[in-house]
Structures are given as C-alpha cells and as structure tokens.
Design a protein around this motif. Structure first.
Motif, PDB file in Angstrom:
ATOM      1  N   TRP A  62      45.559  37.138  59.250  1.00  0.00           N
ATOM      2  CA  TRP A  62      45.288  36.067  58.354  1.00  0.00           C
ATOM      3  C   TRP A  62      44.317  36.946  57.355  1.00  0.00           C
ATOM      4  CZ3 TRP A  62      40.698  33.996  57.000  1.00  0.00           C
ATOM      5  CH2 TRP A  62      41.254  32.988  56.578  1.00  0.00           C
ATOM      6  N   ARG A  63      42.907  37.133  58.358  1.00  0.00           N
ATOM      7  CA  ARG A  63      42.125  37.883  57.284  1.00  0.00           C
ATOM      8  C   ARG A  63      42.549  38.978  56.349  1.00  0.00           C
ATOM      9  NH1 ARG A  63      36.876  38.197  60.990  1.00  0.00           N
ATOM     10  NH2 ARG A  63      37.499  39.749  62.662  1.00  0.00           N
ATOM     11  N   GLU A  64      42.948  39.808  57.782  1.00  0.00           N
ATOM     12  CA  GLU A  64      43.758  40.883  56.761  1.00  0.00           C
ATOM     13  C   GLU A  64      44.563  40.962  55.338  1.00  0.00           C
ATOM     14  OE1 GLU A  64      46.050  43.744  59.611  1.00  0.00           O
ATOM     15  OE2 GLU A  64      43.855  44.027  60.854  1.00  0.00           O
ATOM     16  N   LYS A  65      45.749  40.153  55.525  1.00  0.00           N
ATOM     17  CA  LYS A  65      46.076  39.664  55.162  1.00  0.00           C
ATOM     18  C   LYS A  65      45.357  38.851  53.425  1.00  0.00           C
ATOM     19  CE  LYS A  65      50.648  38.996  56.380  1.00  0.00           C
ATOM     20  NZ  LYS A  65      51.727  37.850  57.297  1.00  0.00           N
ATOM     21  N   LYS A  66      44.289  38.168  53.752  1.00  0.00           N
ATOM     22  CA  LYS A  66      43.707  37.348  52.840  1.00  0.00           C
ATOM     23  C   LYS A  66      42.848  38.344  52.244  1.00  0.00           C
ATOM     24  CE  LYS A  66      42.226  33.759  51.255  1.00  0.00           C
ATOM     25  NZ  LYS A  66      42.535  32.681  49.620  1.00  0.00           N
ATOM     26  N   ALA A  67      41.975  39.459  52.953  1.00  0.00           N
ATOM     27  CA  ALA A  67      41.626  40.668  52.324  1.00  0.00           C
ATOM     28  C   ALA A  67      42.175  41.046  51.363  1.00  0.00           C
ATOM     29  CB  ALA A  67      41.132  41.467  53.371  1.00  0.00           C
ATOM     30  N   ILE A  68      43.131  41.905  51.981  1.00  0.00           N
ATOM     31  CA  ILE A  68      44.006  42.204  50.114  1.00  0.00           C
ATOM     32  C   ILE A  68      43.770  41.517  49.073  1.00  0.00           C
ATOM     33  CG2 ILE A  68      46.445  43.462  50.177  1.00  0.00           C
ATOM     34  CD1 ILE A  68      46.500  44.252  53.135  1.00  0.00           C
ATOM     35  N   LYS A  69      44.834  40.432  49.387  1.00  0.00           N
ATOM     36  CA  LYS A  69      44.715  39.671  47.926  1.00  0.00           C
ATOM     37  C   LYS A  69      43.278  39.068  47.093  1.00  0.00           C
ATOM     38  CE  LYS A  69      48.500  36.711  49.713  1.00  0.00           C
ATOM     39  NZ  LYS A  69      49.291  35.234  50.293  1.00  0.00           N
ATOM     40  N   ILE A  70      41.984  38.912  47.554  1.00  0.00           N
ATOM     41  CA  ILE A  70      40.881  38.802  47.108  1.00  0.00           C
ATOM     42  C   ILE A  70      40.607  40.128  46.451  1.00  0.00           C
ATOM     43  CG2 ILE A  70      38.690  39.067  48.049  1.00  0.00           C
ATOM     44  CD1 ILE A  70      39.410  37.297  50.197  1.00  0.00           C
ATOM     45  N   ALA A  71      41.374  42.063  46.944  1.00  0.00           N
ATOM     46  CA  ALA A  71      40.724  43.074  46.425  1.00  0.00           C
ATOM     47  C   ALA A  71      41.885  42.975  45.405  1.00  0.00           C
ATOM     48  CB  ALA A  71      41.161  43.769  47.494  1.00  0.00           C
ATOM     49  N   GLU A  72      42.676  42.830  45.826  1.00  0.00           N
ATOM     50  CA  GLU A  72      43.413  42.924  44.394  1.00  0.00           C
ATOM     51  C   GLU A  72      43.848  41.798  43.004  1.00  0.00           C
ATOM     52  OE1 GLU A  72      47.940  42.383  46.618  1.00  0.00           O
ATOM     53  OE2 GLU A  72      47.265  43.837  47.233  1.00  0.00           O
ATOM     54  N   LYS A  73      42.617  40.598  43.673  1.00  0.00           N
ATOM     55  CA  LYS A  73      42.067  39.576  42.419  1.00  0.00           C
ATOM     56  C   LYS A  73      40.985  40.032  41.637  1.00  0.00           C
ATOM     57  CE  LYS A  73      41.352  34.652  42.101  1.00  0.00           C
ATOM     58  NZ  LYS A  73      41.415  33.374  42.556  1.00  0.00           N
ATOM     59  N   ALA A  74      40.418  41.024  42.490  1.00  0.00           N
ATOM     60  CA  ALA A  74      38.729  41.352  41.499  1.00  0.00           C
ATOM     61  C   ALA A  74      39.655  42.321  40.716  1.00  0.00           C
ATOM     62  CB  ALA A  74      38.253  41.363  42.644  1.00  0.00           C
ATOM     63  N   LEU A  75      40.480  42.966  41.493  1.00  0.00           N
ATOM     64  CA  LEU A  75      40.615  44.465  40.301  1.00  0.00           C
ATOM     65  C   LEU A  75      41.492  44.367  39.441  1.00  0.00           C
ATOM     66  CD1 LEU A  75      41.407  47.368  40.405  1.00  0.00           C
ATOM     67  CD2 LEU A  75      43.353  47.593  41.563  1.00  0.00           C
ATOM     68  N   ALA A  76      42.716  42.923  39.799  1.00  0.00           N
ATOM     69  CA  ALA A  76      43.008  42.506  38.478  1.00  0.00           C
ATOM     70  C   ALA A  76      42.085  42.059  37.266  1.00  0.00           C
ATOM     71  CB  ALA A  76      43.950  41.326  38.839  1.00  0.00           C
ATOM     72  N   LYS A  77      40.725  41.095  37.709  1.00  0.00           N
ATOM     73  CA  LYS A  77      39.537  40.609  36.850  1.00  0.00           C
ATOM     74  C   LYS A  77      38.891  42.124  36.083  1.00  0.00           C
ATOM     75  CE  LYS A  77      40.019  36.220  38.644  1.00  0.00           C
ATOM     76  NZ  LYS A  77      39.272  34.795  38.707  1.00  0.00           N
ATOM     77  N   GLY A  78      38.851  42.826  37.127  1.00  0.00           N
ATOM     78  CA  GLY A  78      37.949  44.567  36.181  1.00  0.00           C
ATOM     79  C   GLY A  78      36.964  44.062  36.760  1.00  0.00           C
ATOM     80  N   LYS A  79      36.720  43.527  38.166  1.00  0.00           N
ATOM     81  CA  LYS A  79      35.219  42.915  38.646  1.00  0.00           C
ATOM     82  C   LYS A  79      34.646  43.598  39.918  1.00  0.00           C
ATOM     83  CE  LYS A  79      34.571  38.437  40.197  1.00  0.00           C
ATOM     84  NZ  LYS A  79      35.065  37.102  40.660  1.00  0.00           N
ATOM     85  N   PRO A  80      33.777  44.403  39.893  1.00  0.00           N
ATOM     86  CA  PRO A  80      33.134  45.011  41.055  1.00  0.00           C
ATOM     87  C   PRO A  80      32.938  43.949  42.385  1.00  0.00           C
ATOM     88  CG  PRO A  80      31.193  44.772  39.386  1.00  0.00           C
ATOM     89  CD  PRO A  80      32.845  43.753  38.637  1.00  0.00           C
TER      90      PRO A  80
END
Length: 292
Positions: A274-292
């Motif tokens: 679960w948390r590996e999948k969650k980490a990927i979703k959080i990273a992709e969301k941060a990338l989409a927003k252009g956030k560090p």
C-alpha cells in the motif's frame, strides 16, 4: 549521476560566526577538512587498532537488499565477530555493513580520541556517538534520520560517495508514507526517469569524502551513501536549538517509529505494498504541480 547535483562547499577550517550564518541557519551542508586535524582518532583509529579493542564483539550486519516488509526496519541479515568483519572489508569487496554501532559503550576511553566541535554549535548528544562500517560496494539507502538531528559525519580509512537532498524534495523522492526513507526500487546512482519520472529535475548535492573529512548534514537532510573502499565513519549528533524543531523530532520518533512499526508488524506485506503505491501517487502529484 542524473539528478541535478552541485558540489558541497569545502573548507579547511571555519569560524563559528561563518558556520552559524552560512550553514547552520541556512541548513546547508559543508565539508570541513581540518576539523579532525588535532583529533587523536585521525591517526590512531586504524582497523588493526579497532580489532585490538573490540575484535571479539559480535556485530549485526546489513546488506544492499530491499527491506523485508515482514521484519522491522534495519533488521540484520547476518552476525559476525567485529574483528573478522574488519578483516573482510579490508580483504575484498562486500555489501555487508555495520549500522549505528556505539563502540564507545564497550570502550569508553575512545571518546578521548575525539574533540566534539562545541565551538561551532551546541546541543551535542554526547551519549550517542555512532559508528558506521562498510565494505566497498556497500550502500546506505536513501533516508533522513528519524530524530532530525544535525550530524557531523567524519570518515576514516578510505573514500565514501555521498548524495544529499533538502527535505523539501521528499515527495519527489518517493518517500514512503509514515517513514523517513524512500522507495528502494530505484538506484540513486543511476535513476530510471522513465519508471520514476518524479526524480527528474530533483536538485541535490554530491561529495566524495576522504580520510579525516567531516561532513555537516543539517537536520532533516536526505542522504545516500556508498563506500568506495572498505572504511568507516563516525557521526556526532546535535539537537537543533529551536523549540519547534525539538517538537518535530519527538513527533517524528512517534509517528515514523512507534506507530509505523506497529502498523508494519500488524499488516506486513499488505501495508508495504500500500505505501509503495501511495509513495508513487504522491510523487506523481508533486511532479504534476511542479512542486519540489
């Protein structure tokens, strides 16, 4: 290296005023090459000397493999006599390393070989000097320290490759929920940007430590380390003086330590997936927003 990395500042010596203004307050890493010039340890601490004083101790060993989700983090893969291990890392490449070893508890006189840099900052945790040993090829996975200390990390007997990231990048580094370490499925030395696109554009620092060099790592700084030679390091840890950072340290120990361990031991593989999948979703969301 495929991250955007810049070199860590290197000085021979530094005044307390310069250190506090330009590195401690700004939370910027620094290598101080002359900090250990008058330490007895700089010449005294060889593998032969350490074998003499602690060679019969049994030590837990760790390797580069991904953590087993059914076991606590930092679970040992093997055990060995300390002296035999020191012979091993000098004789041949190995992934095996020793993590957070307090040899000072067994040999209290060792502290006389070190001079804690209290002139640069206060708050040192003098009861917790920690030693780390590794054979060439051994790697410390990408993480930041759970109790959020400032760290003075001195290397002995060889070379060590270190990559650092400010904590602001933790989402893009695929930080696992409830943890202080990153997804272990990518190679920090050669990241696959197609598989892990959030890593592209992440900025950090890179440094190669040699014998006697001391790296200052500010509180919360992510670090990945690779031993290029069989060698070892000493970490001196210090609390940040701000009340808010002390509160953050206690909260991190609770949530990333006690709570995470309880959930992990209860749900094991299910929680890990679960948390590996969650980490990927959080990273992709941060990338989409252009956030560090």
């Amino acid at each position: 290296m495929s991250f955007i990395l810049k070199p860590v500042d290197i000085v021979e010596n530094i005044t307390p005023e310069d250190f506090k203004k330009n590195y401690l307050k700004t939370k910027k890493p620094l290598v101080i090459r002359g900090l250990t010039k008058d330490w007895p340890a700089r010449e005294k601490w060889t593998t032969e000397y350490l074998k003499e004083i602690g060679g019969d101790l049994e030590v837990p060993l760790y390797d580069n493999s991904k953590a087993d989700p059914s076991k606590p983090i930092n679970a040992a893969t093997a055990h060995m006599k300390f002296g035999d291990y020191l012979d091993l890392i000098k004789r041949e490449p190995t992934e095996l390393r020793i993590f957070f070893f307090n040899l000072f508890k067994k040999v209290p006189s060792l502290i006389n070989d070190v001079k804690i840099p209290k002139d640069l900052m206060g708050g040192f945790i003098e009861s917790m000097p920690a030693m780390f040993f590794g054979g060439s090829n051994s790697v410390t996975f990408l993480h930041y320290d759970i109790d959020l200390p400032h760290i003075f990390h001195t290397h002995f007997g060889g070379r060590k490759h270190i990559v650092l990231f400010d904590n602001k990048w933790k989402d893009r580094l695929y930080c696992l929920p409830n943890a202080t370490y990153a997804l272990e499925d990518y190679d920090v030395a050669n990241p696959d940007f197609e598989k892990f696109p959030a890593l592209k554009g992440v900025e950090g620092y890179e440094v190669f430590l040699e014998h006697g060099d001391t790296l200052f790592m500010p509180t919360g700084m992510w670090h990945w380390m690779k031993y290029l030679d069989g060698s070892f390091s000493l970490s001196l840890r210090a609390w940040d003086q701000s009340i808010s950072r002390k509160v953050a340290s206690v909260w991190s120990l609770f949530t990333h330590g006690a709570v995470d361990s309880l959930i992990k031991m209860t749900f094991k593989e299910k929680y890990a997936h679960w948390r590996e999948k969650k980490a990927i979703k959080i990273a992709e969301k941060a990338l989409a927003k252009g956030k560090p």
